[in-house]
Design an enzyme around this catalytic site. Structure first.
Site, PDB file in Angstrom:
ATOM      1  N   HIS A 156      -7.510  -5.206   0.216  1.00 14.46           N
ATOM      2  CA  HIS A 156      -6.629  -3.859  -0.529  1.00 14.46           C
ATOM      3  C   HIS A 156      -4.878  -4.649   0.559  1.00 14.46           C
ATOM      4  O   HIS A 156      -4.394  -5.047  -0.041  1.00 14.46           O
ATOM      5  CB  HIS A 156      -7.031  -3.132   0.028  1.00 14.46           C
ATOM      6  CG  HIS A 156      -5.981  -1.855   0.209  1.00 14.46           C
ATOM      7  ND1 HIS A 156      -5.296  -1.467  -0.904  1.00 14.46           N
ATOM      8  CD2 HIS A 156      -5.160  -1.155   1.514  1.00 14.46           C
ATOM      9  CE1 HIS A 156      -4.482  -0.713  -0.796  1.00 14.46           C
ATOM     10  NE2 HIS A 156      -4.300  -0.330   0.292  1.00 14.46           N
TER      11      HIS A 156
ATOM     12  N   SER B 153       0.574  -1.293  -0.231  1.00 15.19           N
ATOM     13  CA  SER B 153       0.079  -0.033  -0.211  1.00 15.19           C
ATOM     14  C   SER B 153       0.835   1.087   0.065  1.00 15.19           C
ATOM     15  O   SER B 153       1.797   1.777  -0.960  1.00 15.19           O
ATOM     16  CB  SER B 153      -1.041   0.065   1.031  1.00 15.19           C
ATOM     17  OG  SER B 153      -2.063   0.421   0.676  1.00 15.19           O
TER      18      SER B 153
ATOM     19  N   ASP C 255     -11.589   4.418  -4.873  1.00 12.59           N
ATOM     20  CA  ASP C 255     -12.017   3.860  -4.275  1.00 12.59           C
ATOM     21  C   ASP C 255     -12.035   4.486  -3.227  1.00 12.59           C
ATOM     22  O   ASP C 255     -11.310   4.946  -2.715  1.00 12.59           O
ATOM     23  CB  ASP C 255     -13.356   2.595  -4.715  1.00 12.59           C
ATOM     24  CG  ASP C 255     -11.988   1.675  -4.717  1.00 12.59           C
ATOM     25  OD1 ASP C 255     -12.789   0.755  -4.862  1.00 12.59           O
ATOM     26  OD2 ASP C 255     -11.185   2.343  -4.398  1.00 12.59           O
TER      27      ASP C 255
END
Length: 258
Positions: free
Chosen positions: A232, A116, A202
């Site tokens: 994610h 991430s 999003d």
């Protein structure tokens, strides 16, 4: 006891032994003390190169499932491995500093594994220290994510955030159901964007960002792996298996080239 019960008992004992070994062999937390800078907490596994360095995501730390699994994997291969807490997170203090890890805590080119936001920092580190990078593995790389997400907010909302000095936004990844980010963090992040065009986002980081990153990496040796139903964080058992297998192939390729 039946043969099936005996087999189940042996399997249970084997799992317990493996778990005990993992606990016994777990690396200890060390602290890097830097002049005029906060301490940085890390766990380091000695071994051969290329080494692996794990960069966790926003509000995460070096104790996550992916970080733990990578240590076990590197131990099994005899490769060095380092995982750390960004200063200001986990057991560390103060401001983030990935470059210090590359400059002072590891030797030789490293495989950076960024999750991430760690993927964004991974790209910035590669630009700043190309000689220290053997390869990059991004997991849901959040390149420019916070900046683009903030810029896409309505003007009124951005004004409220600027007046308040912080931004709270919803998340599924903690008990509070939200993350809070300082305005200073956002302003600093604007100076470190690596993608040029706006990208639709999003709540988490969509797969399109990985394609954007791949397009901008100059190397021809770039693979993008998409998992349709993965979350994610990519922290499920099969997600971690995919990460480990990918790095295994990468290490094999790098050592064969040498």
């Amino acid at each position: 006891q039946t043969n099936q019960e005996l087999s189940q008992h042996r399997a249970l004992k084997t799992r317990e032994k493996q778990q005990n070994n993992r606990v016994r062999h777990k690396t200890t937390v060390q602290y890097a003390t830097r002049p005029d800078l906060p301490r940085l907490a890390y766990r380091k596994l000695k071994g051969k190169g290329p080494g692996v360095v794990f960069l966790p995501g926003y509000a995460s730390n070096m104790g996550g499932l992916k970080a733990e699994a990578l240590e076990e994997f590197c131990r099994s291969l005899g490769h060095s491995y380092l995982r750390f807490d960004y200063t200001g997170c986990g057991a560390s203090e103060g401001q983030m500093d990935v470059l210090y890890v590359l400059d002072e805590l590891v030797d030789g080119p490293q495989i950076l594994v960024g999750s991430s936001m760690g993927g964004w920092l991974m790209l910035l580190a590669a630009l700043a220290r190309p000689e220290k990078i053997a390869a990059l593995v991004g997991i849901a790389t959040a390149a420019d994510h916070f900046v683009t997400a903030f810029n896409s907010l309505p003007i009124e909302t951005k004004k409220e955030i600027e007046e308040k000095g912080s931004w709270s936004f919803p998340t599924r990844h903690n008990e509070e159901g939200s993350y809070t980010m300082s305005l200073d963090f956002l302003k600093e992040a604007e100076n470190h964007c690596v993608l040029q065009s706006p990208i639709p986002r999003d709540g988490d980081v969509p797969w399109h960002v990985s394609m954007q990153v791949a397009e901008r990496v100059l190397s021809k040796d770039v693979d993008v792996i998409l998992r349709k139903h993965a979350q994610h964080r990519m922290s499920e058992k099969d997600d971690i298996k995919l990460m480990v297998y990918t790095i295994d192939d990468l290490i094999d390729k790098l050592t064969t080239l040498v």
